[in-house]
Enzyme design. Structure first.
Site, PDB file in Angstrom:
ATOM      1  N   GLY A   1       0.832  -1.205   0.000  1.00 16.76           N
ATOM      2  CA  GLY A   1       0.000   0.000   0.000  1.00 16.76           C
ATOM      3  C   GLY A   1       0.861   1.247   0.000  1.00 16.76           C
ATOM      4  O   GLY A   1       2.026   1.222  -0.435  1.00 16.76           O
ATOM      5  N   SER A   2       0.305   2.325   0.528  1.00 12.93           N
ATOM      6  CA  SER A   2       1.001   3.617   0.498  1.00 12.93           C
ATOM      7  C   SER A   2       2.183   3.636   1.468  1.00 12.93           C
ATOM      8  O   SER A   2       2.245   2.832   2.415  1.00 12.93           O
ATOM      9  CB  SER A   2       0.019   4.715   0.879  1.00 12.93           C
ATOM     10  OG  SER A   2      -0.515   4.425   2.151  1.00 12.93           O
TER      11      SER A   2
ATOM     12  N   GLY B   1       2.685   1.895   5.221  1.00 13.60           N
ATOM     13  CA  GLY B   1       3.831   1.012   5.479  1.00 13.60           C
ATOM     14  C   GLY B   1       4.685   1.503   6.635  1.00 13.60           C
ATOM     15  O   GLY B   1       5.217   0.699   7.416  1.00 13.60           O
TER      16      GLY B   1
ATOM     17  N   GLU C   1       5.722  -3.482   0.702  1.00 12.08           N
ATOM     18  CA  GLU C   1       5.686  -3.192  -0.742  1.00 12.08           C
ATOM     19  C   GLU C   1       4.890  -1.908  -0.891  1.00 12.08           C
ATOM     20  O   GLU C   1       3.664  -1.934  -0.968  1.00 12.08           O
ATOM     21  CB  GLU C   1       4.968  -4.331  -1.485  1.00 12.08           C
ATOM     22  CG  GLU C   1       5.696  -5.651  -1.451  1.00 12.08           C
ATOM     23  CD  GLU C   1       6.826  -5.728  -2.473  1.00 12.08           C
ATOM     24  OE1 GLU C   1       6.989  -4.798  -3.284  1.00 12.08           O
ATOM     25  OE2 GLU C   1       7.556  -6.726  -2.437  1.00 12.08           O
TER      26      GLU C   1
ATOM     27  N   CYS D   1       1.492   0.810  -8.791  1.00  9.95           N
ATOM     28  CA  CYS D   1       2.667   1.231  -8.012  1.00  9.95           C
ATOM     29  C   CYS D   1       3.843   1.478  -8.962  1.00  9.95           C
ATOM     30  O   CYS D   1       4.736   2.265  -8.670  1.00  9.95           O
ATOM     31  CB  CYS D   1       3.023   0.179  -6.975  1.00  9.95           C
ATOM     32  SG  CYS D   1       3.189  -1.457  -7.672  1.00  9.95           S
TER      33      CYS D   1
HETATM   34  P1  NAD Z   1      -3.498   2.258   1.261  1.00 11.22           P
HETATM   35  O1  NAD Z   1      -2.212   2.475   1.929  1.00 11.22           O
HETATM   36  O2  NAD Z   1      -4.577   3.261   1.443  1.00 11.22           O
HETATM   37  O3  NAD Z   1      -4.117   0.857   1.726  1.00 11.22           O
HETATM   38  C1  NAD Z   1      -3.436  -0.367   1.510  1.00 11.22           C
HETATM   39  C2  NAD Z   1      -3.948  -1.417   2.477  1.00 11.22           C
HETATM   40  O4  NAD Z   1      -3.503  -1.076   3.787  1.00 11.22           O
HETATM   41  C3  NAD Z   1      -5.471  -1.511   2.561  1.00 11.22           C
HETATM   42  O5  NAD Z   1      -5.842  -2.864   2.708  1.00 11.22           O
HETATM   43  C4  NAD Z   1      -5.770  -0.732   3.815  1.00 11.22           C
HETATM   44  O6  NAD Z   1      -6.986  -1.101   4.417  1.00 11.22           O
HETATM   45  C5  NAD Z   1      -4.583  -1.152   4.683  1.00 11.22           C
HETATM   46  N1  NAD Z   1      -4.299  -0.290   5.833  1.00 11.22           N
HETATM   47  C6  NAD Z   1      -4.197   1.052   5.852  1.00 11.22           C
HETATM   48  N2  NAD Z   1      -3.881   1.453   7.105  1.00 11.22           N
HETATM   49  C7  NAD Z   1      -3.780   0.353   7.869  1.00 11.22           C
HETATM   50  C8  NAD Z   1      -3.515   0.122   9.247  1.00 11.22           C
HETATM   51  N3  NAD Z   1      -3.299   1.124  10.085  1.00 11.22           N
HETATM   52  N4  NAD Z   1      -3.482  -1.147   9.695  1.00 11.22           N
HETATM   53  C9  NAD Z   1      -3.719  -2.173   8.859  1.00 11.22           C
HETATM   54  N5  NAD Z   1      -4.004  -2.019   7.548  1.00 11.22           N
HETATM   55  C10 NAD Z   1      -4.036  -0.767   7.063  1.00 11.22           C
HETATM   56  O7  NAD Z   1      -3.206   2.053  -0.308  1.00 11.22           O
HETATM   57  P2  NAD Z   1      -4.219   1.941  -1.517  1.00 11.22           P
HETATM   58  O8  NAD Z   1      -4.808   3.277  -1.827  1.00 11.22           O
HETATM   59  O9  NAD Z   1      -5.130   0.777  -1.333  1.00 11.22           O
HETATM   60  O10 NAD Z   1      -3.206   1.519  -2.685  1.00 11.22           O
HETATM   61  C11 NAD Z   1      -2.400   2.419  -3.376  1.00 11.22           C
HETATM   62  C12 NAD Z   1      -0.988   2.448  -2.813  1.00 11.22           C
HETATM   63  O11 NAD Z   1      -0.441   1.143  -2.779  1.00 11.22           O
HETATM   64  C13 NAD Z   1      -0.046   3.256  -3.695  1.00 11.22           C
HETATM   65  O12 NAD Z   1       0.822   3.977  -2.874  1.00 11.22           O
HETATM   66  C14 NAD Z   1       0.702   2.191  -4.475  1.00 11.22           C
HETATM   67  O13 NAD Z   1       1.946   2.609  -4.972  1.00 11.22           O
HETATM   68  C15 NAD Z   1       0.840   1.132  -3.429  1.00 11.22           C
HETATM   69  N6  NAD Z   1       1.073  -0.179  -4.020  1.00 11.22           N
HETATM   70  C16 NAD Z   1       2.325  -0.713  -3.897  1.00 11.22           C
HETATM   71  C17 NAD Z   1       2.609  -1.928  -4.497  1.00 11.22           C
HETATM   72  C18 NAD Z   1       3.980  -2.532  -4.413  1.00 11.22           C
HETATM   73  O14 NAD Z   1       4.101  -3.727  -4.675  1.00 11.22           O
HETATM   74  N7  NAD Z   1       5.018  -1.796  -4.073  1.00 11.22           N
HETATM   75  C19 NAD Z   1       1.613  -2.625  -5.176  1.00 11.22           C
HETATM   76  C20 NAD Z   1       0.330  -2.055  -5.267  1.00 11.22           C
HETATM   77  C21 NAD Z   1       0.086  -0.826  -4.683  1.00 11.22           C
END
Ligand code: NAD
Length: 510
Positions: free
Chosen positions: A240-241, A245, A262, A296
């Site tokens: 995720g973001s 992370g 990631e 991403c």
């Molecule tokens: P996001 O960070 O909003 O959410 C990602 C996941 O994290 C979701 O399941 C969310 O519910 C969970 N989450 C958020 N806060 C949390 C917490 N405090 N505790 C537990 N879980 C939590 O990201 P998004 O908008 O869903 O996706 C887009 C982001 O993901 C972009 O930054 C993109 O670059 C990144 N991404 C990275 C990769 C990679 O492999 N590097 C792949 C896909 C997406």
């Protein structure tokens, strides 16, 4: 829409926690899955409560005891069957990915193909969980290392790859002997439930314990934070973001767990005077506009030599103006909607700050309206002229905005390229061997992925996937990424009949 749901065994209201074969009643709030295509509710999910979460963990722990005793190649055989079960549902699963997250159908089916590919890869891997053997300094001793299953692991996934990212983790973790608890994005719940039903069916047919695979959909406090802080889960893999992370990494580290992160990218492509411009323009079009700029690995920055800035910008404008924007399930459409209206707002805010920071829009960036566009989620992809040091360019805006940044020398181009906090994917376009070697050397790209004459997105599952710096350092999918899902043990066997100590130490005689 109803046919897709029916074919994938989904109902109007679906329980949000279970094993894929059986489901909990679930005591949490109802969550709507809204399609970004037209703003309509596709179906609902009854979310898990904190106590539902606990039941899921218990199941995963119980199942671990049995699953870990299944020999790895036999675990691989189950994963092979899972891959086949997905193969025959590729079309419906692809359609659901399109409906739920707005990807064009071809890309959505490509994502399902990634699940199938990683299953195939994991089957082979199940016979290759190799450890090394080494020569002991002591006579008649044998030293080696071996890998054991780790335990039940937690997998958190982002909305933009609602199937592939989970499968990269889960299929490799399964052959490693782990059980998996998946917390998908709240924006892509139905896709997750659909594939869990398919995989749960395979486990049931093979009379395997429930709880080898698990899903738990719930809000951040009841489920997300609990999962991250749970000492019963030795590994949390989170995609995720960067902000997410950073938080997850801190919480997991504070309990001395392992995390595999990631996170966001800010991917740059260097285009030199020795590049084939037509090839570069085609790659940039797909890399920047594919998945509506919500990968991403999306190309966000093009670092282009001053001399060819104009011709490349013209080629890109020509290509961008031919992109058909609309319903991602229709033929000929190349770009669907953004995930929601908030994403559109964030894009507009970003473009306003770009202007304030000194940049200019060369093409696009409008919010579309009328007919289907009234969903408020459709935009035209945008090309901007910018400088690498603008605060906005240093960030990942998860939208189809491409910054074109001029450079004069290759050294300067690499400095710009590496001059952002993230380090996921990168590329150079050149037909000059020396330029490409510089880019791939330790003086070149600082990213986890570095390409020559192909874009930054569209990684194959065979290589380890992930990035450096704020991208989190994790590696998933192919190569030796499997090691993250196992615990390593170094073993020494003494068959000498003597008690010789290492480093030549003498320690009395008994
Ligand atoms: P996001 O960070 O909003 O959410 C990602 C996941 O994290 C979701 O399941 C969310 O519910 C969970 N989450 C958020 N806060 C949390 C917490 N405090 N505790 C537990 N879980 C939590 O990201 P998004 O908008 O869903 O996706 C887009 C982001 O993901 C972009 O930054 C993109 O670059 C990144 N991404 C990275 C990769 C990679 O492999 N590097 C792949 C896909 C997406």
């Amino acid at each position: 829409m109803q046919d897709v749901l029916k074919n994938l065994d989904l109902s109007e209201v679906n329980p949000g926690a279970g094993t894929g074969a059986t489901w909990l009643e679930c005591g949490g709030d109802m969550l709507e899955s809204v399609s970004p295509i037209d703003g309509r509710v596709i179906a609902n999910v009854r979310q898990a409560s904190a106590s539902d979460y606990d039941q899921v963990v218990l199941k995963a722990r119980e199942a671990f005891r049995e699953w870990t005793m299944v020999p790895a190649p036999k675990r691989g055989e189950i994963v092979r069957q899972m891959g086949n079960a997905v193969r025959v549902r590729k079309r419906e699963l692809g359609a659901l990915v399109s409906l739920e997250v707005g990807k064009i159908w071809a890309e959505a089916e490509g994502e399902v193909q990634e699940v199938i590919d990683i299953c195939d890869f994991a089957v082979g891997q199940s016979r290759m969980l190799y450890g090394l053997s080494m020569h002991s300094e002591r006579a008649k001793h044998r030293m080696f290392e071996q890998y054991h299953p780790l335990g039940p692991i937690g997998v958190i996934t982002a909305f933009n790859f609602p199937l592939a990212v989970w499968s990269w983790n889960a299929m490799v973790a399964l052959v490693a002997g782990d059980t998996v608890i998946w917390k998908p994005s709240s924006k892509a719940t139905l896709t997750a439930l659909a594939i869990m039903r398919i995989m749960g069916g395979v486990l049931r047919e093979n009379k395997l314990p429930e709880g080898v695979l698990n899903i738990v959909i719930g809000n951040r406090n009841e489920v997300g934070e609990r999962l991250v802080a749970d000492p019963r889960l030795p590994l949390i893999s989170a995609t995720g973001s960067v902000a997410m992370g950073r938080h997850v990494g801190e919480v997991v580290a504070s309990r001395l767990g392992r995390s595999l992160l990631e996170l966001g990218g800010n991917n740059g492509v260097v285009v030199t005077t020795k590049a084939d411009l037509e090839l570069a323009a085609r790659a940039i079009l797909f890399g920047a506009v594919g998945t509506a700029g919500q990968r991403c690995t999306t190309i966000r920055r093009v670092i282009v030599h001053k001399e060819i800035f104009g011709p490349l910008a013209d080629a890109l404008i020509r290509a961008y103006s031919q992109v058909v924007i609309g319903n991602p399930l229709e033929d000929g459409v190349l770009m669907g909607p953004l995930i929601d209206r908030q994403a559109v707002e964030r894009m507009q805010v970003a473009l306003e700050s770009l202007k304030k920071q000194g940049g200019r829009i060369i093409y696009g960036g409008e919010v579309l309206s009328g007919g289907l566009y009234d969903a408020g989620t459709y935009v035209t992809p945008c090309i901007c002229e910018a400088r690498n040091n603008y605060p906005l360019v240093q960030e990942e805006t998860f939208a189809p905005i491409l910054y074109m940044i001029p450079y004069q020398t290759l050294e300067e181009a690499i400095q710009y390229h590496n001059g952002v906090p993230q380090g996921l994917s990168s590329a150079i376009f050149t037909n000059d061997l020396l330029e490409s070697e510089v880019f791939l050397s330790h003086m070149g790209s600082d990213c986890g992925i570095a390409n020559v004459n192909i874009g930054t997105s569209g990684a194959e599952i065979g290589g380890a996937f992930g990035g450096e710096k704020d991208t989190g350092g994790g590696r998933e999918s192919g190569s030796d990424a499997w090691k993250a899902y196992m615990r390593r043990q170094t073993c020494t066997v003494n068959w000498s009949g003597e008690m010789e100590l290492a480093q030549g130490i003498e320690f009395g005689k008994v």
